[in-house]
Scaffold this motif. Structure first.
Motif, PDB file in Angstrom:
ATOM      1  N   GLY A   1       0.802  -1.223   0.000  1.00 54.61           N
ATOM      2  CA  GLY A   1       0.000   0.000   0.000  1.00 54.61           C
ATOM      3  C   GLY A   1       0.826   1.259   0.000  1.00 54.61           C
ATOM      4  N   TRP A   2       0.329   2.263   0.722  1.00 55.64           N
ATOM      5  CA  TRP A   2       0.915   3.603   0.643  1.00 55.64           C
ATOM      6  C   TRP A   2       2.305   3.697   1.232  1.00 55.64           C
ATOM      7  N   LYS A   3       2.597   2.876   2.241  1.00 60.95           N
ATOM      8  CA  LYS A   3       3.957   2.882   2.807  1.00 60.95           C
ATOM      9  C   LYS A   3       4.959   2.468   1.740  1.00 60.95           C
ATOM     10  N   HIS A   4       4.549   1.479   0.970  1.00 59.75           N
ATOM     11  CA  HIS A   4       5.408   0.990  -0.103  1.00 59.75           C
ATOM     12  C   HIS A   4       5.566   2.051  -1.200  1.00 59.75           C
ATOM     13  N   ILE A   5       4.465   2.676  -1.574  1.00 58.61           N
ATOM     14  CA  ILE A   5       4.515   3.709  -2.612  1.00 58.61           C
ATOM     15  C   ILE A   5       5.400   4.867  -2.162  1.00 58.61           C
ATOM     16  N   LYS A   6       5.270   5.246  -0.894  1.00 56.56           N
ATOM     17  CA  LYS A   6       6.071   6.340  -0.359  1.00 56.56           C
ATOM     18  C   LYS A   6       7.565   6.022  -0.505  1.00 56.56           C
ATOM     19  N   ALA A   7       7.937   4.799  -0.170  1.00 53.48           N
ATOM     20  CA  ALA A   7       9.333   4.393  -0.294  1.00 53.48           C
ATOM     21  C   ALA A   7       9.761   4.390  -1.760  1.00 53.48           C
ATOM     22  N   ASP A   8       8.876   3.959  -2.645  1.00 53.27           N
ATOM     23  CA  ASP A   8       9.186   3.966  -4.075  1.00 53.27           C
ATOM     24  C   ASP A   8       9.395   5.388  -4.598  1.00 53.27           C
ATOM     25  N   ILE A   9       8.599   6.325  -4.089  1.00 54.50           N
ATOM     26  CA  ILE A   9       8.735   7.726  -4.506  1.00 54.50           C
ATOM     27  C   ILE A   9      10.131   8.227  -4.109  1.00 54.50           C
ATOM     28  N   ALA A  10      10.518   7.931  -2.865  1.00 49.02           N
ATOM     29  CA  ALA A  10      11.846   8.339  -2.395  1.00 49.02           C
ATOM     30  C   ALA A  10      12.927   7.659  -3.234  1.00 49.02           C
TER      31      ALA A  10
END
Ligand SMILES: [Zn+2]
Length: 188
Positions: free
Chosen positions: A116-125
């Motif tokens: 979910g969003w935790k994963h997406i956030k890390a991908d953005i970084a």
């Protein structure tokens, strides 16, 4: 998908009306936009972020915006910001899984530990980190139309692209300069 990187698309969720109406919108507050963003970036159908996830995403966006401003000014990444980014990246953990590849053989695939969003956030970084690794930071621009502020990558050879879109912001600014000049002439 656009040629822009994930983190740049993410930054542009903070929208300003380039035509100068003064309107702006934080599109992270708009469920339709947020869910389409996840879908378009290949994350499938997600639920709208929980309040703390949303706050997390916004603080990451703020961090990246500060960094993008520095890059557009030709400055190096700020150490404090890099430290915070590394903390986000640390959480982007993957495990590996052995599975059949469909051609009679096997393959090892990376599976994100978080979803979910935790994963997406890390991908953005991570996509931001890639921009730095590729030495592309000198290509990061912020549209020089003060009403627009769209973040983009300058892929031109001469690296002189000033507007997110020459047809929109470029023309608008040309017209404004023309009118200002005419006004000056008529007043003098
Ligand atoms: Zn623009």
């Amino acid at each position: 998908m656009s040629m822009e990187r994930l983190w740049i698309d993410f930054l542009n969720s903070d929208w300003h009306d380039w035509r100068g109406s003064g309107k702006s919108a934080d599109r992270l507050d708009q469920p339709d936009y947020v869910l389409a963003f996840a879908r378009d970036q290949g994350y499938g159908q997600l639920a709208y972020p929980l309040p703390e996830e949303l706050a997390d995403l916004k603080s990451l966006r703020e961090l990246l915006r500060r960094q993008a401003l520095r890059m557009a000014d030709g400055k190096k990444p700020e150490e404090g910001i890099m430290k915070e980014l590394n903390q986000v990246l640390e959480k982007a953990a993957y495990t590996r899984k052995l599975e059949e590849n469909g051609e009679g053989g096997w393959q090892v695939v990376s599976v994100p530990v978080q979803s979910g969003w935790k994963h997406i956030k890390a991908d953005i970084a991570a996509s931001f980190a890639e921009t730095i690794r590729n030495g592309e930071e000198s290509r990061i621009r912020i549209c020089t139309n003060p009403d627009c502020l769209w973040v983009f990558t300058d892929f031109t050879r001469s690296r002189t692209k000033r507007y997110c879109d020459d047809k929109c912001c470029g023309n608008l600014m040309k017209v404004r300069r023309f009118r200002a000049r005419r006004k000056e002439e008529s007043e003098s």
